[in-house]
Scaffold this motif. Structure first.
Motif, PDB file in Angstrom:
ATOM      1  N   PRO A 148       0.842  -1.194   0.000  1.00 32.42           N
ATOM      2  CA  PRO A 148       0.000   0.000   0.000  1.00 32.42           C
ATOM      3  C   PRO A 148       0.879   1.246   0.000  1.00 32.42           C
ATOM      4  CG  PRO A 148       0.168  -0.865   2.216  1.00 32.42           C
ATOM      5  CD  PRO A 148       0.904  -1.830   1.318  1.00 32.42           C
ATOM      6  N   THR A 149       0.303   2.388  -0.338  1.00 34.39           N
ATOM      7  CA  THR A 149       1.035   3.651  -0.262  1.00 34.39           C
ATOM      8  C   THR A 149       1.263   3.999   1.203  1.00 34.39           C
ATOM      9  OG1 THR A 149       0.060   4.439  -2.319  1.00 34.39           O
ATOM     10  CG2 THR A 149       0.977   6.106  -0.852  1.00 34.39           C
ATOM     11  N   LYS A 186       2.667   7.118   3.493  1.00 37.33           N
ATOM     12  CA  LYS A 186       3.086   8.514   3.530  1.00 37.33           C
ATOM     13  C   LYS A 186       3.775   8.784   4.864  1.00 37.33           C
ATOM     14  CE  LYS A 186      -0.379  10.653   0.574  1.00 37.33           C
ATOM     15  NZ  LYS A 186      -1.404  11.717   0.565  1.00 37.33           N
ATOM     16  N   THR A 197       1.480   7.073   7.613  1.00 40.79           N
ATOM     17  CA  THR A 197       0.094   6.827   7.241  1.00 40.79           C
ATOM     18  C   THR A 197       0.069   5.768   6.144  1.00 40.79           C
ATOM     19  OG1 THR A 197      -0.466   9.129   7.737  1.00 40.79           O
ATOM     20  CG2 THR A 197      -2.048   7.879   6.410  1.00 40.79           C
ATOM     21  N   VAL A 198      -0.561   4.637   6.448  1.00 43.88           N
ATOM     22  CA  VAL A 198      -0.718   3.562   5.463  1.00 43.88           C
ATOM     23  C   VAL A 198      -2.091   3.746   4.833  1.00 43.88           C
ATOM     24  CG1 VAL A 198      -0.801   1.076   5.089  1.00 43.88           C
ATOM     25  CG2 VAL A 198       0.706   2.017   6.853  1.00 43.88           C
ATOM     26  N   GLU A 199      -2.106   4.035   3.538  1.00 43.96           N
ATOM     27  CA  GLU A 199      -3.361   4.285   2.836  1.00 43.96           C
ATOM     28  C   GLU A 199      -3.888   2.981   2.244  1.00 43.96           C
ATOM     29  OE1 GLU A 199      -2.556   7.451   0.058  1.00 43.96           O
ATOM     30  OE2 GLU A 199      -2.959   8.936   1.613  1.00 43.96           O
ATOM     31  N   LEU A 200      -4.852   2.406   2.955  1.00 46.55           N
ATOM     32  CA  LEU A 200      -5.472   1.164   2.510  1.00 46.55           C
ATOM     33  C   LEU A 200      -6.913   1.139   3.010  1.00 46.55           C
ATOM     34  CD1 LEU A 200      -4.851  -1.418   0.917  1.00 46.55           C
ATOM     35  CD2 LEU A 200      -4.313  -2.521   3.099  1.00 46.55           C
ATOM     36  N   PRO A 201      -7.839   1.757   2.251  1.00 47.60           N
ATOM     37  CA  PRO A 201      -9.240   1.793   2.678  1.00 47.60           C
ATOM     38  C   PRO A 201      -9.818   0.389   2.812  1.00 47.60           C
ATOM     39  CG  PRO A 201      -8.864   3.289   0.842  1.00 47.60           C
ATOM     40  CD  PRO A 201      -7.619   2.473   1.002  1.00 47.60           C
ATOM     41  N   ARG A 230     -10.352   4.383   6.363  1.00 46.40           N
ATOM     42  CA  ARG A 230      -9.642   4.744   5.130  1.00 46.40           C
ATOM     43  C   ARG A 230      -8.125   4.541   5.208  1.00 46.40           C
ATOM     44  NH1 ARG A 230     -12.282   6.167   1.378  1.00 46.40           N
ATOM     45  NH2 ARG A 230     -10.761   7.417   0.269  1.00 46.40           N
ATOM     46  N   ASN A 231      -7.559   4.651   6.427  1.00 47.32           N
ATOM     47  CA  ASN A 231      -6.119   4.501   6.550  1.00 47.32           C
ATOM     48  C   ASN A 231      -5.717   4.122   7.973  1.00 47.32           C
ATOM     49  OD1 ASN A 231      -6.294   6.952   7.961  1.00 47.32           O
ATOM     50  ND2 ASN A 231      -5.828   8.142   6.132  1.00 47.32           N
ATOM     51  N   VAL A 262      -2.901   5.231  10.807  1.00 50.49           N
ATOM     52  CA  VAL A 262      -1.942   6.289  11.131  1.00 50.49           C
ATOM     53  C   VAL A 262      -1.141   5.867  12.360  1.00 50.49           C
ATOM     54  CG1 VAL A 262      -1.639   8.711  11.767  1.00 50.49           C
ATOM     55  CG2 VAL A 262      -3.486   8.054  10.213  1.00 50.49           C
ATOM     56  N   ASP A 313       4.304  12.946   3.109  1.00 53.40           N
ATOM     57  CA  ASP A 313       2.964  13.417   3.453  1.00 53.40           C
ATOM     58  C   ASP A 313       3.020  14.943   3.584  1.00 53.40           C
ATOM     59  OD1 ASP A 313       0.449  13.947   4.430  1.00 53.40           O
ATOM     60  OD2 ASP A 313       0.474  12.339   5.922  1.00 53.40           O
TER      61      ASP A 313
END
Length: 174
Positions: free
Chosen positions: A5-6, A8, A19-23, A71-72, A74, A102
């Motif tokens: 995952p992305t 930031k 912040t791991v962006e994985l909804p 959604r993420n 943190v 980020d």
């Protein structure tokens, strides 16, 4: 094979924001090691995702915090030493392609003290007056401006008729 995952990141002298962006992540597993290793795994729609990175320096696991949202994810990671890191990961060369800055949380080292008063993490917005009552004052100002403009037009009109504006003003007083 799992995907990445992305992730930031931003920093302050004493902490790292990851912040791991994985909804809609399921089965979220996180591990943080004092030497600076960050391990994340989860699934989304049956597809496994994972991150395993060695952070630039040592961290304080006990004082670090995590928030798993819809959604993420943190992570606020406390550094073991209060100092700025030149980069997030220890590895030489380019960072992994899934690691990004980020910019919403980023503060430059020389601006950290200036922005300290603007840390919205601890701000209580409930005490702010968000009422719409301020427009009454604006209406009064607009009325005063219109009156001033009308007087100026009247004086200009009289000057155009050949009478000085100052003379008209004296007559009006008398």
């Amino acid at each position: 094979m799992s995907r990445h995952p992305t992730v930031k990141w931003a920093q302050r002298s004493d902490k790292i924001y990851l912040t791991v962006e994985l909804p809609d992540a399921k089965d979220v597993k996180l591990k943080l090691e004092p030497e600076g290793r960050f391990i994340f795994s989860a699934t989304k729609d049956g597809v496994p995702y994972e991150v395993d990175i060695e952070l630039y320096d040592k961290i304080n696991v006990e004082e670090s915090k995590v928030s798993i949202g819809v959604r993420n994810i943190v992570y606020v990671i406390k550094k073991s030493e209060k100092k700025w890191w030149g980069k997030l990961v220890k590895q030489e060369g380019k960072p992994p392609v899934f690691v990004k800055v980020d910019w919403d949380k980023w503060v430059d080292e020389d601006e950290e003290n200036e922005k300290a008063g603007m840390d919205f993490d601890d701000m209580d917005f409930s005490n702010l007056d968000m009422g719409g009552d301020d427009y009454d004052d604006m209406d009064e100002l607009k009325d005063e401006e219109e009156e001033t403009e009308a007087k100026e037009k009247e004086e200009t009109k009289k000057e155009g008729e050949g009478e000085p504006a100052a003379a008209n003003a004296e007559e009006t007083k008398a």
